[in-house]
Design a protein around this motif. Structure first.
Motif, PDB file in Angstrom:
ATOM      1  N   GLY A 131       0.783  -1.227   0.000  1.00  0.00           N
ATOM      2  CA  GLY A 131       0.000   0.000   0.000  1.00  0.00           C
ATOM      3  C   GLY A 131       0.815   1.277   0.000  1.00  0.00           C
ATOM      4  O   GLY A 131       0.256   2.366  -0.131  1.00  0.00           O
ATOM      5  N   GLU A 132       2.137   1.167   0.106  1.00  0.00           N
ATOM      6  CA  GLU A 132       3.001   2.348   0.141  1.00  0.00           C
ATOM      7  C   GLU A 132       3.612   2.593  -1.233  1.00  0.00           C
ATOM      8  O   GLU A 132       4.228   1.708  -1.819  1.00  0.00           O
ATOM      9  N   GLU A 133       3.429   3.811  -1.745  1.00  0.00           N
ATOM     10  CA  GLU A 133       3.942   4.161  -3.062  1.00  0.00           C
ATOM     11  C   GLU A 133       5.463   4.257  -3.044  1.00  0.00           C
ATOM     12  O   GLU A 133       6.048   4.860  -2.152  1.00  0.00           O
ATOM     13  N   ILE A 134       6.088   3.622  -4.045  1.00  0.00           N
ATOM     14  CA  ILE A 134       7.537   3.713  -4.216  1.00  0.00           C
ATOM     15  C   ILE A 134       7.816   4.775  -5.269  1.00  0.00           C
ATOM     16  O   ILE A 134       7.456   4.613  -6.428  1.00  0.00           O
ATOM     17  N   GLU A 135       8.422   5.854  -4.872  1.00  0.00           N
ATOM     18  CA  GLU A 135       8.664   6.972  -5.776  1.00  0.00           C
ATOM     19  C   GLU A 135       9.951   6.750  -6.555  1.00  0.00           C
ATOM     20  O   GLU A 135      11.041   6.764  -5.990  1.00  0.00           O
ATOM     21  N   PHE A 136       9.809   6.489  -7.846  1.00  0.00           N
ATOM     22  CA  PHE A 136      11.006   6.334  -8.676  1.00  0.00           C
ATOM     23  C   PHE A 136      10.807   6.970 -10.045  1.00  0.00           C
ATOM     24  O   PHE A 136      11.422   6.578 -11.024  1.00  0.00           O
ATOM     25  N   SER A 137       9.966   8.009 -10.092  1.00  0.00           N
ATOM     26  CA  SER A 137       9.719   8.704 -11.356  1.00  0.00           C
ATOM     27  C   SER A 137      10.907   9.568 -11.758  1.00  0.00           C
ATOM     28  O   SER A 137      11.078   9.900 -12.937  1.00  0.00           O
ATOM     29  N   GLU A 138      11.743   9.946 -10.784  1.00  0.00           N
ATOM     30  CA  GLU A 138      12.940  10.725 -11.080  1.00  0.00           C
ATOM     31  C   GLU A 138      14.157   9.803 -11.083  1.00  0.00           C
ATOM     32  O   GLU A 138      14.107   8.677 -10.621  1.00  0.00           O
ATOM     33  N   GLY A 139      15.249  10.326 -11.587  1.00  0.00           N
ATOM     34  CA  GLY A 139      16.504   9.584 -11.527  1.00  0.00           C
ATOM     35  C   GLY A 139      16.745   8.632 -12.665  1.00  0.00           C
ATOM     36  O   GLY A 139      17.639   7.785 -12.597  1.00  0.00           O
ATOM     37  N   PHE A 140      15.948   8.760 -13.762  1.00  0.00           N
ATOM     38  CA  PHE A 140      16.115   7.856 -14.903  1.00  0.00           C
ATOM     39  C   PHE A 140      17.153   8.360 -15.906  1.00  0.00           C
ATOM     40  O   PHE A 140      17.747   7.584 -16.639  1.00  0.00           O
TER      41      PHE A 140
END
Length: 316
Positions: free
Chosen positions: A253-262
């Motif tokens: 239920g916890e969002e993993i933020e990985f939209s940045e850093g690509f």
């Protein structure tokens, strides 16, 4: 300084490889693509030779091979998915190590064939699996490995990347060439899931068509509901009209933020390969096996809570 050639120079991902070659202090010597819209080369490696016919490219590379000071060290491959295997084999037979985009090849049998070519040539094949270098993914992997739990993690993966009508007219819309939407846009996510949660134990497909796919994967440490789509109509209402892409991974239920850093992950991948720590055939096998099963699996009705929530908006 290492000398590189690049196959598939006009493709979407090719500029990241060109920049990675330059940013790691190496030289792009020659490039090939059947299309000639490759002006990006001017800003990265204007001295590079360029060919629109593979025969001329190969002959040029073979000529360079005669002298140690001109011979190529690496061939980078960004060509359409169905051409990866022959282009990889050609690069290895030129006496080069090869760096290839994903999906590496469509089947485990194709991996076995390339492993044979590796042994025949004494050269190495590396796959770009850039999410393994993403800091958020590495942090999650460390957390999973350091936490002892009696229960598997509940994971929900949603990736919607809108594509226009051009997509289905291109090679990407032809399943004989792209191997379908789950393989083309999902293979690196399946690798990521394996990287974090261990071996795959169950693989079920609930829906698939030319634009989207959904299913359930069970790993040693996780239960995963997944949904992939190139259809803008699948975007959540909060995103529609604002962004063309929606990417979400939740763990318990916890969002993993990985939209940045690509942006720089291809350069990091090149740095690791050049340092002898690249990902090879054995590393790629798990995700190749996963997408191979997804393509061939019969559709199943979701059991218990294994269906992704977005399935409710779809009709068979």
């Amino acid at each position: 300084m290492k000398r590189f050639a690049l196959i598939g120079a006009a493709g979407y991902i090719a500029p990241r490889h060109m920049r990675a070659i330059k940013d790691t202090g190496n030289e792009l010597v020659s490039a090939y693509d059947i299309n000639d819209s490759v002006g990006i080369i001017d800003s990265i490696s204007p001295q590079s030779e360029f060919f629109t016919e593979f025969e001329r490219f190969y002959e040029h590379a073979w000529g360079l091979k005669r002298q140690p000071e001109t011979a190529l060290d690496y061939v980078a491959i960004c060509s359409p998915n169905y051409l990866h295997q022959p282009h990889i084999a050609a690069g290895l037979r030129l006496g080069c190590d090869v760096i290839c985009e994903k999906p590496l090849v469509p089947t485990p049998e194709a991996l076995d064939e390339l492993a044979l070519v590796e042994r025949e040539t004494g050269r190495r094949l590396y796959n770009i699996l850039q999410l393994r270098h993403h800091q958020a993914i590495l942090a999650l992997k460390e957390k999973v490995n350091s936490t002892r739990s009696e229960h598997k993690y509940d994971v929900e993966l949603t990736y919607i990347t809108s594509r226009g009508k051009w997509y289905m007219e291109s090679w990407k819309g032809d399943p004989r060439k792209s191997f379908g939407v789950a393989t083309n846009i999902g293979v690196h996510f399946y690798d990521m899931l394996h990287f974090i949660f261990g071996k795959l134990q169950r693989n079920v497909v609930h829906y698939t068509d030319a634009y989207k796919a959904a299913g359930y994967l069970e790993y040693e440490k996780a239960r995963v509901r997944w949904f992939l789509s190139i259809d803008a109509h699948d975007l959540p209402d909060a995103v529609k009209g604002k962004k063309p892409t929606y990417r979400s991974i939740t763990v318990n239920g916890e969002e993993i933020e990985f939209s940045e850093g690509f942006t720089d992950l291809h350069t990091v991948s090149y740095q690791e390969i050049l340092a002898g720590r690249g990902f090879g055939i054995a590393d790629a096998r798990h995700c190749v096996e996963t997408v191979n099963t997804i393509r061939s699996a019969a559709l199943s009705t979701p059991q218990n809570d294994e269906g992704h929530p977005f399935l409710k908006t779809l009709s068979r």
